[in-house]
Enzyme design. Sequence first.
Site, short mmCIF file in Angstrom:
data_model
loop_
_atom_site.label_atom_id
_atom_site.label_comp_id
_atom_site.label_asym_id
_atom_site.label_seq_id
_atom_site.Cartn_x
_atom_site.Cartn_y
_atom_site.Cartn_z
N SER A 123 0.91 -1.26 -0.02
CA SER A 123 0.01 0.03 -0.05
C SER A 123 0.96 1.42 -0.16
O SER A 123 1.94 1.27 0.66
CB SER A 123 -1.05 -0.17 1.41
OG SER A 123 -1.50 1.28 1.25
N LYS A 164 1.76 -3.22 6.94
CA LYS A 164 2.01 -3.38 5.43
C LYS A 164 3.69 -3.24 5.15
O LYS A 164 4.45 -3.82 4.56
CB LYS A 164 1.40 -2.51 4.48
CG LYS A 164 -0.20 -2.82 4.11
CD LYS A 164 -0.24 -4.15 3.41
CE LYS A 164 -1.76 -4.57 3.21
NZ LYS A 164 -1.73 -5.67 2.37
N TYR A 224 -2.65 -0.59 10.39
CA TYR A 224 -2.61 -1.16 9.03
C TYR A 224 -1.47 -0.94 8.32
O TYR A 224 -1.02 -1.52 7.64
CB TYR A 224 -4.15 -0.70 8.41
CG TYR A 224 -3.98 -0.91 6.91
CD1 TYR A 224 -4.28 -2.34 6.49
CD2 TYR A 224 -3.93 0.25 6.16
CE1 TYR A 224 -4.00 -2.46 5.16
CE2 TYR A 224 -3.60 -0.09 4.71
CZ TYR A 224 -3.96 -1.31 4.27
OH TYR A 224 -3.96 -1.69 2.84
#
Length: 375
Positions: free
Chosen positions: A123, A152, A148
């Site tokens: 991402s 990643k 989150y």
Amino acid sequence: MILVTGGAGYIGSHAVLELLLAGHDVLVLDNLCNSSRIALQRVEQLAGRTLHFVKGDIRRRAQLDALFAQYPIEAVLHFAGLKAVGESVRHPLNYYDNNVGGSLTLCQAMADAGVFRLVFSSSATVYGTPATVPINEQAATGLPTNPYGQSKLMVENLLRDLANADPRWSIALLRYFNPIGAHESGLIGEDPCGIPNNLLPYITQVAIGRLEQLNVYGADYPTPDGTGIRDYIHVVDLAKGHLLALEKLRQVKGAHIWNLGTGQGHSVLELIRVFEEITQTRLPYRLAPRREGDIAACWADPTKAERELGWKAERGLTAMIADAWRWQVQNPSGYRVTDRVKESIKRIPASPISGNIQREAVMTRTGTSSANALL
């Protein structure tokens, strides 16, 4: 055969369709915590081919070992992961366990099985707050503002360390910007659980009457209209990028980073305006204070992907919004499993591969395209 973890989800299902259309045999592993088997049924309908499906979890090492022993897997597309920013703040341990721990277990199982080609769904959040835009792959990774994004970046670091330590690995780290849209057929698209976390699904649910109004967070950013700017990319373009990265990994070793974005930024108010023009509807919204952690502007420099992969986004904002709206209108209630749909899915039991693995083949049946689904 290509193993696709999280292949029943939004991006994963579109990638599975492209794999099938390109002639690959596909095995999907998904725990269905935020996805639906109906998506895979529709993928088969669109592709005119069947796939293999196993309900399972990347954190279960015994299950992974059994799959690698049972199927002739030659590469992995890794989409499995939790992805809601707000939820990650409330439940960080779940995100580190699933996203980081699951990726670690997957890589261990791949190594023991002799499978060393991996495409990872990363991402643009790993860039944190960018110093300048557009963002190219040489930009430093920042400090993601939520678990989150941190998860990643941690997986990226894990994979880079793995590739540096073992020259057998070929790894693609694909940094997405903002995927939106749906397949042009309207059969598969984004089906968020509960209140959508992403902008366009929220817009379409307001427009169709499922939600009352849209909150536009932040109208005082240093941008032309005061609202945040993002790089929105059509999910089908994104899926095609995975196939090109997969083929590129046949030629290169090590870990390689590619941005997947359009290279153009659009503001929230611009997205609303184009949506209203396309749908001929007025969208109720209100301007609200900024959210903590949001940034003013973020869009990609996708030059490297075009140069090295031969990939370039083909669909513009109008197509993205039109496809998303078609999906929403045709499927106002999501991938809801009705009795009719249940009857159209034939389960084929198989000999257990390990203790409690059940293999399910999702079979396409004529006449199931009217089953409900949602963006």
